[in-house]
Design a protein around this motif. Structure first.
Motif, PDB file in Angstrom:
ATOM      1  N   TYR A 138      33.534  55.034 -70.666  1.00 50.03           N
ATOM      2  CA  TYR A 138      33.459  53.750 -69.968  1.00 50.03           C
ATOM      3  C   TYR A 138      32.568  52.749 -70.694  1.00 50.03           C
ATOM      4  CZ  TYR A 138      35.742  56.322 -66.243  1.00 50.03           C
ATOM      5  OH  TYR A 138      36.629  57.078 -65.533  1.00 50.03           O
ATOM      6  N   LEU A 139      31.487  53.223 -71.297  1.00 46.71           N
ATOM      7  CA  LEU A 139      30.610  52.300 -72.015  1.00 46.71           C
ATOM      8  C   LEU A 139      31.311  51.699 -73.230  1.00 46.71           C
ATOM      9  CD1 LEU A 139      27.182  54.159 -71.832  1.00 46.71           C
ATOM     10  CD2 LEU A 139      27.770  51.964 -70.796  1.00 46.71           C
ATOM     11  N   GLU A 140      32.028  52.530 -73.966  1.00 46.06           N
ATOM     12  CA  GLU A 140      32.785  52.012 -75.107  1.00 46.06           C
ATOM     13  C   GLU A 140      33.874  51.057 -74.628  1.00 46.06           C
ATOM     14  OE1 GLU A 140      35.598  53.658 -78.747  1.00 46.06           O
ATOM     15  OE2 GLU A 140      33.987  54.922 -77.959  1.00 46.06           O
ATOM     16  N   GLY A 141      34.466  51.342 -73.485  1.00 44.85           N
ATOM     17  CA  GLY A 141      35.490  50.461 -72.951  1.00 44.85           C
ATOM     18  C   GLY A 141      34.948  49.076 -72.632  1.00 44.85           C
ATOM     19  N   ILE A 142      33.737  49.031 -72.056  1.00 47.52           N
ATOM     20  CA  ILE A 142      33.154  47.739 -71.692  1.00 47.52           C
ATOM     21  C   ILE A 142      32.746  46.935 -72.920  1.00 47.52           C
ATOM     22  CG2 ILE A 142      31.125  46.653 -70.642  1.00 47.52           C
ATOM     23  CD1 ILE A 142      31.227  48.632 -68.432  1.00 47.52           C
ATOM     24  N   LEU A 186      37.165  45.781 -62.656  1.00 42.58           N
ATOM     25  CA  LEU A 186      38.135  46.867 -62.813  1.00 42.58           C
ATOM     26  C   LEU A 186      37.466  48.224 -62.620  1.00 42.58           C
ATOM     27  CD1 LEU A 186      40.209  45.587 -65.875  1.00 42.58           C
ATOM     28  CD2 LEU A 186      40.905  45.636 -63.474  1.00 42.58           C
ATOM     29  N   TYR A 187      36.260  48.377 -63.151  1.00 40.77           N
ATOM     30  CA  TYR A 187      35.538  49.631 -62.982  1.00 40.77           C
ATOM     31  C   TYR A 187      35.197  49.871 -61.512  1.00 40.77           C
ATOM     32  CZ  TYR A 187      34.869  50.550 -67.974  1.00 40.77           C
ATOM     33  OH  TYR A 187      35.077  50.851 -69.290  1.00 40.77           O
ATOM     34  N   ALA A 188      34.821  48.799 -60.809  1.00 40.65           N
ATOM     35  CA  ALA A 188      34.503  48.941 -59.383  1.00 40.65           C
ATOM     36  C   ALA A 188      35.737  49.356 -58.592  1.00 40.65           C
ATOM     37  CB  ALA A 188      33.945  47.624 -58.848  1.00 40.65           C
ATOM     38  N   PHE A 189      36.889  48.769 -58.913  1.00 39.96           N
ATOM     39  CA  PHE A 189      38.126  49.155 -58.234  1.00 39.96           C
ATOM     40  C   PHE A 189      38.468  50.616 -58.535  1.00 39.96           C
ATOM     41  CE2 PHE A 189      42.752  49.700 -58.232  1.00 39.96           C
ATOM     42  CZ  PHE A 189      43.057  49.295 -56.947  1.00 39.96           C
TER      43      PHE A 189
END
Length: 601
Positions: free
Chosen positions: A64-68, A83-86
């Motif tokens: 997730y960190l690389e995605g952001i 999107l992460y919150a959803f």
């Protein structure tokens, strides 16, 4: 000596479980707190996240960190967070659906197969409302042993996942204490406001005293700064003692009731009256989808029809009668319910055929083992090649196909085989790995959000993680209170929590002392089993003491005020509990952001 310390790195570090790992090479990247990434130029953030060991995830399928920081441009960071919150909310939905519709029914089938008595089988279930959710077996309202593990499975797996990584263990502590405060204040207070009632004195005093004992044990461990093997086993042993106490109290109560022939006494949270049990059973939700499509006139269904009906998670008749809110939520549930039906067998001993679906169950013999090897250690075992030539997943598919073919031709659509009960164990394992996989992603997302907003894992645990995992329990308890079962709902607030805290379960399933004991006990035991001599706890911030102190304060207030009210809980009591939680939340956030801090000399 290896230490394990978690969590935190934001303004308030909370409880850290830190580990010192031996150097594996000469040239190593310096370990810098991953939260420093937001202070860098946008062009340097991606390289920082990829090169810094503190930013790497130990498990899970997505980085997730690389995605952001690598796949979203800086100006679209709010979109990435949204999107992460959803996705986080959807993961909580997956956890709830898997536990309620697949994990718990299979646990119920296993307990029936093993001929466990209801006192043992259901004492894990927090009293009362579990009966409404889990079916006939859980109508025995003890809430202390077997099926409570099923209802609290998301909590337990989330805690174990958090404990497995030294950087995220603060999530477990934050959620454990935060959820405990939430349930003993907001839930208990909400029940008293919705339906004032007289609480059953003996179960209440028993559960709250054990809960206070559990909190004291964890508080002592934080003060000592370490958990040894003896202490970890002691937490689990204390929970076993709690289970034995509840079972003995129930047996004594029933023996006295039979001896005095007083069968008309009002039901308590320990023993439901016949009318209450009938009412609860009438509200029991069945999760068998095949029953919804049974025709009025009997005819022989084809194998293809059985398969299609078994894989259909939608009841069209119910769809027409439900509200718009229910329909919208059902639309979101349909994909995950379909995948769960496809991968997780469910045995129902209350049905004549035990929920035997020949084509689907044969398909499960191929898909379920394949899912198991592809989710263990995030698929590491599944892609392993035997002798460098043949992958493990291919061996599993071949063996499963052969077993499915034999089962298909040796059985019929109308009658389940003698070994049908084995599908309950297969469904138990598969649903457990579903929950573990979802819990792993939840922990990774929360850690990523903590990096973005520079929040400690502890505050994320006491807010998002605790709220997300307890929201279903909150609504269940409030529904029970509105339906006229406030005592059952209230007893769940204190009788269900011991499990997670002693095991390391990070989230509340109506969290109680049992949640604390099993949560921390199993979590620390997991670290010790990996070769650590002991688990070092380093509460280097005020927040963890605020959490533990508030939980203890809420329990002491209830222990003193409830008997003073002659065990009659009214709306004033409920409002006071809600005010206590709001005060706690305010103090915790002020501590997190450094407004409240220890004065340094």
């Amino acid at each position: 000596m290896v230490e394990t310390v978690s969590g935190a790195g934001g303004p308030s570090a909370g409880t850290r479980i830190s580990s010192q790992f031996p150097a594996s090479g000469v040239n190593q990247s310096p370990v810098i707190d991953c939260r420093e990434v937001c202070g860098l130029n946008a062009s340097n953030r991606c390289d920082f996240v990829r090169s810094n060991p503190d930013c790497r995830s130990e498990g899970g399928y997505l980085d997730y960190l690389e995605g952001i920081f690598c796949h979203f441009p800086p100006d679209l960071l709010p979109l990435a967070v949204a999107l992460y919150a959803f996705w986080l909310l959807y993961l909580f939905l997956i956890l709830g659906v898997t536990a309620a519709k697949f994990f718990c029914p299979n646990l119920s089938a296993i307990s029936t197969t093993l001929k466990l008595s209801h006192n043992v089988a259901v004492s894990f279930v927090p009293e009362g409302w579990r009966a409404v959710r889990a079916g006939p077996l859980t109508r025995c309202p003890h809430g202390v042993t077997f099926l409570a593990f099923g209802n609290g499975a998301p909590d337990i797996f989330s805690a174990l996942v958090a404990f497995s990584d030294p950087r995220t263990a603060g999530l477990a502590f934050g959620a454990l204490f935060g959820a405990g405060v939430l349930v003993t204040t907001v839930v208990a207070g909400g029940i008293a406001i919705l339906h004032p009632f007289t609480v059953a004195s003996r179960p209440f005093l028993r559960d709250i005293i054990f809960y206070m004992g559990a909190v004291f044990l964890i508080f002592t461990a934080l003060y000592r700064g370490r958990v040894t093997l003896a202490w970890a086993l002691g937490y689990l042993g204390f929970y076993v003692f709690y289970v034995v106490t509840v079972v003995l109290c129930t047996w004594i109560y029933q023996w006295q009731q039979r001896r005095s022939l007083v069968y008309s006494m009002p039901g308590t949270p320990e023993i439901l009256s016949g009318s209450e049990e009938d009412q609860v059973s009438s509200n029991t939700n069945s999760y068998d989808y095949g029953e919804e499509y049974r025709p009025l006139l009997f005819y022989q269904e084809t194998t293809a029809q059985i398969l299609l009906q078994a894989l259909n998670p939608l009841d069209y008749r119910k769809w027409r009668t439900k509200s718009v809110y229910w329909r919208v939520l059902k639309v979101f549930k349909l994909p995950v319910e379909f995948l769960l039906l496809l991968t997780v067998p469910v045995m129902d001993p209350d049905k004549e055929d035990g929920n035997w679906k020949r084509p689907l169950n044969c398909l499960h013999l191929v898909i379920s083992p394949l899912f198991l090897v592809l989710t263990l250690q995030s698929g590491a075992y599944g892609v392993y090649e035997i002798g460098g030539l043949f992958p493990v997943w291919a061996v599993v598919v071949i063996a499963g196909t052969a077993l499915a073919a034999v089962t298909f031709f040796a059985t019929s659509n109308s009658e389940p085989p003698r070994l049908h009960w084995l599908f309950a164990f297969l469904g138990f394992l598969t649903s457990a790995l579903w929950i573990n996989a979802a819990a792993t992603e939840v922990v990774n997302i929360l850690r990523s959000l903590g990096v973005v907003f520079r929040l400690s894992n502890t505050v994320l645990g006491l807010t998002l993680l605790a709220w997300g995992n307890s929201i279903g329990d909150v609504f269940s308890d409030f529904t029970l209170a509105r339906q006229g079962y406030p005592r059952m709902a209230f007893s769940a607030c204190f009788g269900g929590i011991i499990f997670s805290i002693l095991s390391g379960a990070a989230l509340p399933s109506v969290l109680g002392a049992k949640d604390i004991l099993v949560g921390v006990g199993l979590g620390c035991l997991l670290q010790i089993s990996r070769g650590h001599v002991e688990v070092e706890l380093e509460p280097d911030g005020l927040l963890v003491w605020v959490l533990a102190g508030t939980l203890g304060l809420s329990l002491v207030c209830s222990l003193v005020s409830v008997p003073l009210q002659c065990f009659q809980l009214n709306r004033v009591y409920g409002c006071c509990l809600l005010l206590l939680y709001l005060t706690f939340l305010l103090v915790a956030l002020l501590t997190e952001f450094g407004v409240i801090h220890l004065k340094t000399v």
